[in-house]
Enzyme design. Structure first.
Site, mmCIF file in Angstrom:
data_model
loop_
_atom_site.group_PDB
_atom_site.id
_atom_site.type_symbol
_atom_site.label_atom_id
_atom_site.label_comp_id
_atom_site.label_asym_id
_atom_site.label_seq_id
_atom_site.Cartn_x
_atom_site.Cartn_y
_atom_site.Cartn_z
ATOM 1 N N THR A 172 0.829 -1.207 0.000
ATOM 2 C CA THR A 172 0.000 0.000 0.000
ATOM 3 C C THR A 172 0.866 1.261 0.000
ATOM 4 O O THR A 172 1.988 1.232 0.492
ATOM 5 C CB THR A 172 -0.892 -0.065 1.263
ATOM 6 O OG1 THR A 172 -1.882 -1.046 1.028
ATOM 7 C CG2 THR A 172 -1.543 1.234 1.628
ATOM 8 N N ARG A 200 -14.239 -7.682 0.194
ATOM 9 C CA ARG A 200 -13.379 -7.327 1.333
ATOM 10 C C ARG A 200 -12.803 -5.902 1.178
ATOM 11 O O ARG A 200 -12.298 -5.530 0.128
ATOM 12 C CB ARG A 200 -12.236 -8.338 1.422
ATOM 13 C CG ARG A 200 -11.275 -8.121 2.595
ATOM 14 C CD ARG A 200 -10.084 -7.287 2.232
ATOM 15 N NE ARG A 200 -9.122 -7.190 3.328
ATOM 16 C CZ ARG A 200 -8.096 -6.332 3.354
ATOM 17 N NH1 ARG A 200 -7.905 -5.510 2.360
ATOM 18 N NH2 ARG A 200 -7.286 -6.302 4.376
ATOM 19 N N GLY A 202 -10.207 -3.210 3.370
ATOM 20 C CA GLY A 202 -9.259 -3.152 4.484
ATOM 21 C C GLY A 202 -9.322 -1.830 5.227
ATOM 22 O O GLY A 202 -10.334 -1.118 5.205
ATOM 23 N N ASP A 203 -8.218 -1.475 5.854
ATOM 24 C CA ASP A 203 -8.159 -0.259 6.680
ATOM 25 C C ASP A 203 -7.931 1.020 5.890
ATOM 26 O O ASP A 203 -8.272 2.107 6.359
ATOM 27 C CB ASP A 203 -7.003 -0.393 7.689
ATOM 28 C CG ASP A 203 -5.650 -0.543 6.975
ATOM 29 O OD1 ASP A 203 -5.568 -1.337 6.006
ATOM 30 O OD2 ASP A 203 -4.691 0.142 7.365
ATOM 31 N N THR A 223 0.089 1.151 6.702
ATOM 32 C CA THR A 223 0.127 0.002 5.798
ATOM 33 C C THR A 223 0.303 -1.254 6.637
ATOM 34 O O THR A 223 0.966 -1.216 7.681
ATOM 35 C CB THR A 223 1.271 0.129 4.768
ATOM 36 O OG1 THR A 223 1.319 -1.086 3.994
ATOM 37 C CG2 THR A 223 2.636 0.341 5.422
ATOM 38 N N GLY A 224 -0.299 -2.340 6.196
ATOM 39 C CA GLY A 224 -0.165 -3.579 6.947
ATOM 40 C C GLY A 224 -1.423 -4.411 6.832
ATOM 41 O O GLY A 224 -2.237 -4.194 5.924
ATOM 42 N N GLY A 226 -4.778 -5.091 7.140
ATOM 43 C CA GLY A 226 -5.853 -4.120 7.346
ATOM 44 C C GLY A 226 -6.788 -4.426 8.492
ATOM 45 O O GLY A 226 -7.188 -3.537 9.248
HETATM 46 N N1 ASP Z 1 -3.554 -2.235 4.514
HETATM 47 C C1 ASP Z 1 -3.851 -2.828 3.223
HETATM 48 C C2 ASP Z 1 -5.126 -3.634 3.329
HETATM 49 O O1 ASP Z 1 -5.269 -4.381 4.293
HETATM 50 C C3 ASP Z 1 -2.771 -3.731 2.727
HETATM 51 C C4 ASP Z 1 -1.406 -3.091 2.627
HETATM 52 O O2 ASP Z 1 -1.044 -2.272 3.461
HETATM 53 O O3 ASP Z 1 -0.680 -3.427 1.666
HETATM 54 O O4 ASP Z 1 -5.932 -3.565 2.425
#
Ligand code: ASP
Length: 304
Positions: A172, A200, A202-203, A223-224, A226
Site C-alpha cells: 500500500t 473485502r 481493508g483499513d 500500511t499492513g 488491514g
Molecule cells: N492495509 C492494506 C489492506 O489491508 C494492505 C497493505 O497495506 O498493503 O488492504
C-alpha cells in the site's frame, strides 16, 4: 513523508531493485517538496504524491495493484484534511486511474465521506474522472502472484510467500504533509490483499484506521494487515497518544505500533507528522519502504 508499504523486503527484487525504489521515493519527495515550497496546501500535496505512487507499478495501488478473487483490480483510498477534519474515501472501485483523486472529489464535491463500488463509479462518471481499461492496471507479476494464491487456495497479502509461513509484504502507499500554513493532511491508497473475496475492504479507506489527520495532533498513513488496523483504529489511536499525552510524532508512532502488537499481534507500519512538523515512523514488520523531508532539510529514503 511518503511510504510504499511494509513487510519482509528481502525478496523485493521480484518487483524492483532497491535502486528502483530509492529513485521512485526520492523523486516523489522532491516533487512534493517543490509543491509545498510553492505554497500548495498539505491536502493538495498528499493527493499529488499519492497519485504519483499510484501511477508507479512498483506499488500495490493504482497501476500494479494486486488482484482479487476474480483476477481483477479493485481499489480503496482515503484522504483527510487536518484543518477541518474533512475527509473523502472510496472502496471497491475499478478502472479509476487515481483512486486518491476520486477520494479527494468525495471530500470536495459530495456531502458524504465514503462512497463504495457501483455508486462511487457513478459519482466518478458524473465528475468526469479519468478511467482506464483493465490492462492498464493489471501487470504480469500480479497475475503470477494471483495464480499462486489461487492454486494454494489462499487469500494473501501483497507478496506474501505462499509456500512458507511468510514474513509478509504490504505494498500500500501513503503520504502525510505539513504545509507552510501549518496544516496537516494524510492520504492512503491500496489494491488491498491478493485473491480477496466477498467485497473485502481493508483499513486504507477507513478514516481513523488507515488514515487520519488533525492539525492539533498529527497526520498518519498506515500500511499492513488491514483487519488489525481496523480493530485497533490505529491512525486515530496514534493521534490520541499525542492529544492526551503530548508526545512527539516518533514517540506516538512507536506507541501506536506497540499497541497494535500487544492488542492484536498486528503486522504493519505507519508514517506520522505532528503539529510541530516532526516526522515519526514505526513498524512491527522487519522492513518498510518510506522517505521523508523534515523541516525543509535533506531528503531521506529508507528500505529496511
Ligand atoms: N492495509 C492494506 C489492506 O489491508 C494492505 C497493505 O497495506 O498493503 O488492504
Amino acid at each position: 513523508m511518503i511510504h510504499g508499504g511494509a513487510g519482509a523486503l528481502q525478496h523485493i527484487q521480484a518487483e524492483g531493485s532497491e535502486e528502483d525504489f530509492a529513485q521512485s521515493i526520492n523523486g516523489i519527495l522532491a516533487q512534493g517538496r517543490l509543491k509545498l515550497q510553492q505554497g500548495s496546501s498539505a491536502l493538495e500535496v498528499v493527493e499529488y504524491c499519492v497519485c504519483l505512487l499510484e501511477d508507479d507499478p512498483l506499488y500495490n495501488a493504482g497501476r500494479g495493484s494486486v488482484l482479487n478473487e476474480y483476477g481483477e483490480v479493485e481499489m480503496d483510498a482515503a484522504i483527510m484534511n487536518g484543518s477541518d477534519l474533512a475527509a473523502g474515501s472510496v472502496a471497491g472501485i475499478k478502472n479509476i486511474k487515481n483512486p486518491i483523486a476520486l477520494a479527494r472529489l468525495v471530500l470536495k464535491k459530495s456531502e458524504h465521506v465514503m462512497l463504495i463500488g457501483h455508486g462511487a463509479m457513478e459519482f466518478a462518471e458524473l465528475w468526469g474522472v479519468e478511467c482506464l481499461p483493465d490492462d492498464y492496471f493489471v501487470i504480469a507479476s500480479r497475475i503470477k502472484q494471483f495464480q499462486e494464491a489461487e492454486k494454494a487456495g489462499k487469500m494473501v497479502l501483497d507478496h506474501e510467500d505462499i509456500e512458507q509461513e511468510p514474513q509478509r509484504k504490504f505494498g500500500t502507499v501513503g503520504a502525510t504533509a505539513f504545509d507552510l500554513e501549518g496544516n496537516l493532511a494524510a492520504a492512503t491508497s491500496t489494491g488491498g490483499i491478493v485473491n480477496k473475496r466477498w467485497g473485502r475492504v481493508g483499513d486504507s479507506p477507513i478514516i481513523g484506521a488507515g488514515v487520519f489527520a488533525d492539525n492539533e495532533t498529527c497526520a498518519v498513513s498506515a500500511t499492513g494487515y488491514g483487519e488489525q488496523f481496523m480493530r485497533t483504529v490505529l491512525a486515530k489511536t496514534i493521534s490520541d497518544y499525542i492529544h492526551f499525552q503530548a508526545v512527539s510524532a516518533p514517540e506516538a508512532a512507536q506507541a501506536g505500533i506497540e499497541y497494535l502488537v500487544s492488542k492484536v499481534k498486528g503486522l504493519g507500519g505507519v508514517i506520522v507528522i505532528d503539529a510541530q512538523g516532526r516526522c515519526g515512523v514505526g513498524h512491527s514488520t522487519s522492513g518498510m519502504i518510506y522517505g521523508w523531508i523534515e523541516q525543509g532539510g535533506e531528503s531521506h529514503f529508507q528500505l529496511t
